[in-house]
Design an enzyme around this catalytic site. Structure first.
Site, PDB file in Angstrom:
ATOM      1  N   ASP A  17      44.131  36.437  -4.641  1.00  0.00           N
ATOM      2  CA  ASP A  17      44.158  37.899  -4.715  1.00  0.00           C
ATOM      3  C   ASP A  17      43.225  38.516  -3.672  1.00  0.00           C
ATOM      4  O   ASP A  17      42.192  37.936  -3.334  1.00  0.00           O
ATOM      5  CB  ASP A  17      43.738  38.328  -6.133  1.00  0.00           C
ATOM      6  N   ASN A  19      44.440  40.205  -0.631  1.00  0.00           N
ATOM      7  CA  ASN A  19      45.002  40.367   0.726  1.00  0.00           C
ATOM      8  C   ASN A  19      45.124  41.841   1.105  1.00  0.00           C
ATOM      9  O   ASN A  19      44.819  42.226   2.231  1.00  0.00           O
ATOM     10  CB  ASN A  19      46.405  39.746   0.809  1.00  0.00           C
ATOM     11  N   TRP A  22      41.748  43.435   1.794  1.00  0.00           N
ATOM     12  CA  TRP A  22      41.217  42.881   3.056  1.00  0.00           C
ATOM     13  C   TRP A  22      41.840  43.619   4.236  1.00  0.00           C
ATOM     14  O   TRP A  22      41.161  43.993   5.190  1.00  0.00           O
ATOM     15  CB  TRP A  22      41.540  41.384   3.107  1.00  0.00           C
ATOM     16  N   HIS A  34      48.422  39.608   4.050  1.00  0.00           N
ATOM     17  CA  HIS A  34      49.164  38.427   3.584  1.00  0.00           C
ATOM     18  C   HIS A  34      49.222  37.365   4.685  1.00  0.00           C
ATOM     19  O   HIS A  34      49.099  36.174   4.424  1.00  0.00           O
ATOM     20  CB  HIS A  34      50.581  38.822   3.148  1.00  0.00           C
ATOM     21  N   GLU A  64      56.558  39.496 -11.341  1.00  0.00           N
ATOM     22  CA  GLU A  64      56.324  40.953 -11.331  1.00  0.00           C
ATOM     23  C   GLU A  64      56.220  41.497  -9.894  1.00  0.00           C
ATOM     24  O   GLU A  64      56.332  42.705  -9.684  1.00  0.00           O
ATOM     25  CB  GLU A  64      55.027  41.289 -12.091  1.00  0.00           C
ATOM     26  N   ARG A  68      56.879  45.452  -6.138  1.00  0.00           N
ATOM     27  CA  ARG A  68      56.098  46.048  -5.048  1.00  0.00           C
ATOM     28  C   ARG A  68      57.028  46.791  -4.082  1.00  0.00           C
ATOM     29  O   ARG A  68      58.242  46.565  -4.099  1.00  0.00           O
ATOM     30  CB  ARG A  68      55.351  44.934  -4.304  1.00  0.00           C
ATOM     31  N   LEU A 128      48.503  14.657  -1.660  1.00  0.00           N
ATOM     32  CA  LEU A 128      48.212  15.917  -2.348  1.00  0.00           C
ATOM     33  C   LEU A 128      49.526  16.486  -2.877  1.00  0.00           C
ATOM     34  O   LEU A 128      50.504  16.578  -2.126  1.00  0.00           O
ATOM     35  CB  LEU A 128      47.583  16.928  -1.375  1.00  0.00           C
ATOM     36  N   ARG A 191      41.190  38.225 -14.623  1.00  0.00           N
ATOM     37  CA  ARG A 191      42.340  38.046 -15.519  1.00  0.00           C
ATOM     38  C   ARG A 191      43.235  36.946 -14.968  1.00  0.00           C
ATOM     39  O   ARG A 191      43.119  36.563 -13.798  1.00  0.00           O
ATOM     40  CB  ARG A 191      43.105  39.355 -15.699  1.00  0.00           C
ATOM     41  N   GLU A 204      38.821  25.072 -16.737  1.00  0.00           N
ATOM     42  CA  GLU A 204      37.604  25.851 -16.473  1.00  0.00           C
ATOM     43  C   GLU A 204      37.995  27.017 -15.569  1.00  0.00           C
ATOM     44  O   GLU A 204      38.763  26.842 -14.618  1.00  0.00           O
ATOM     45  CB  GLU A 204      36.550  24.983 -15.772  1.00  0.00           C
TER      46      GLU A 204
END
Ligand code: FPP
Length: 247
Positions: A17, A19, A22, A34, A64, A68, A128, A191, A204
């Site tokens: 979160d 972008n 910034w 982005h 959601e 946008r 990975l 959140r 965590e």
């Protein structure tokens, strides 16, 4: 059960979160932020490879986010296309296995095809596991796992009394991957925004003010160090958590 945090987290998930803010601070459009966020993705991938983190799950586009402004959604789709064209070779060479998780049917055919091609190409890699959540929602994930179980019951392949946490877990998007150890959210909001609701049960949580484009390997290191100081008890008392065999 996951190891105690003296070992690095096996599975990290990130809500990327900040972008837009910034970009705004630089008087540039949100899409500029982005684009800058793409570099931060590269940073955390490098960081995870270096630190031996097995699985990284990134929230790139929520169910959601379609709400946008249309130009921002369009810019994000173009960015995903470019990222797929430019990054998959290197990710493949680095041994990353790419998975797109979410309701992929909503994406237009060229993008959908590129996602499938990238997943197919990297399927044999295991350095990975890189999961990109797109058109994803945690509630959607739970619903589709419940639907799979219901269908199996209707087909006579599963008894209602055999539906349990483990069985439902098999139907979730990240089934078969290590349990989520560390959830990171950048950008200062505290959140979870409908990300990995099921998988967050014992993760965590780590929140940082750093905006996503500024998040780098050092930031990741700080989050991992913070995680290393946590005591993961899974409902037990400290003494039991320190010595798992203790009853
Ligand atoms: C949230 O910041 C960010 C997104 C909705 C998009 C995330 C996408 C990237 C980081 C691009 C690169 C990703 C890949 C996988 C190539 P925001 O726009 O809500 O920021 P704000 O809260 O400051 O407005």
């Amino acid at each position: 059960m996951s190891p105690q945090p003296s070992t690095p987290p096996r599975h990290i998930a990130i809500v990327m979160d900040g972008n837009g803010r910034w970009a705004k601070a630089r008087h540039r459009p949100r899409s500029f932020g982005h684009n800058a966020g793409r570099k931060a993705v590269r940073e955390v991938v490098e960081g995870c490879l270096r630190q031996g983190v097995e699985t990284l799950t990134l929230f790139a586009f929520s169910s959601e986010n379609w709400q946008r402004p249309q130009d921002e959604v369009g810019a994000l789709m173009t960015l995903f296309m470019h990222a797929l064209d430019k990054e998959v070779d290197e990710l493949h060479d680095q041994g990353a296995r790419l998975r797109f998780v979410g309701d992929l049917g909503a994406f237009d055919t060229p993008l959908h095809k590129r996602m499938v091609a990238a997943m197919t190409r990297t399927v044999g890699n295991d350095k990975l596991h890189l999961n990109i959540a797109v058109n994803y929602g945690g509630r959607w994930d739970i619903v589709q796992a419940a639907r799979k179980a219901a269908e199996a019951v209707v087909l006579g392949q599963l008894r209602v009394e055999d539906i349990n946490e483990q069985q439902l877990d098999h139907g979730m998007c990240l089934a078969e991957l290590p349990p989520l150890d560390l959830f990171i959210r950048t950008g200062g909001e505290c959140r979870v925004s409908n990300f990995l609701l099921w998988q967050l049960a014992y993760a965590e949580l780590y929140f940082t003010e750093t905006l996503w484009p500024d998040f780098d390997q050092a930031s990741l290191q700080l989050a991992i160090e913070d995680y290393a100081r946590r005591e993961r008890r899974y409902g037990r008392v400290s003494e039991q958590a320190a010595r798992p065999g203790l009853t």
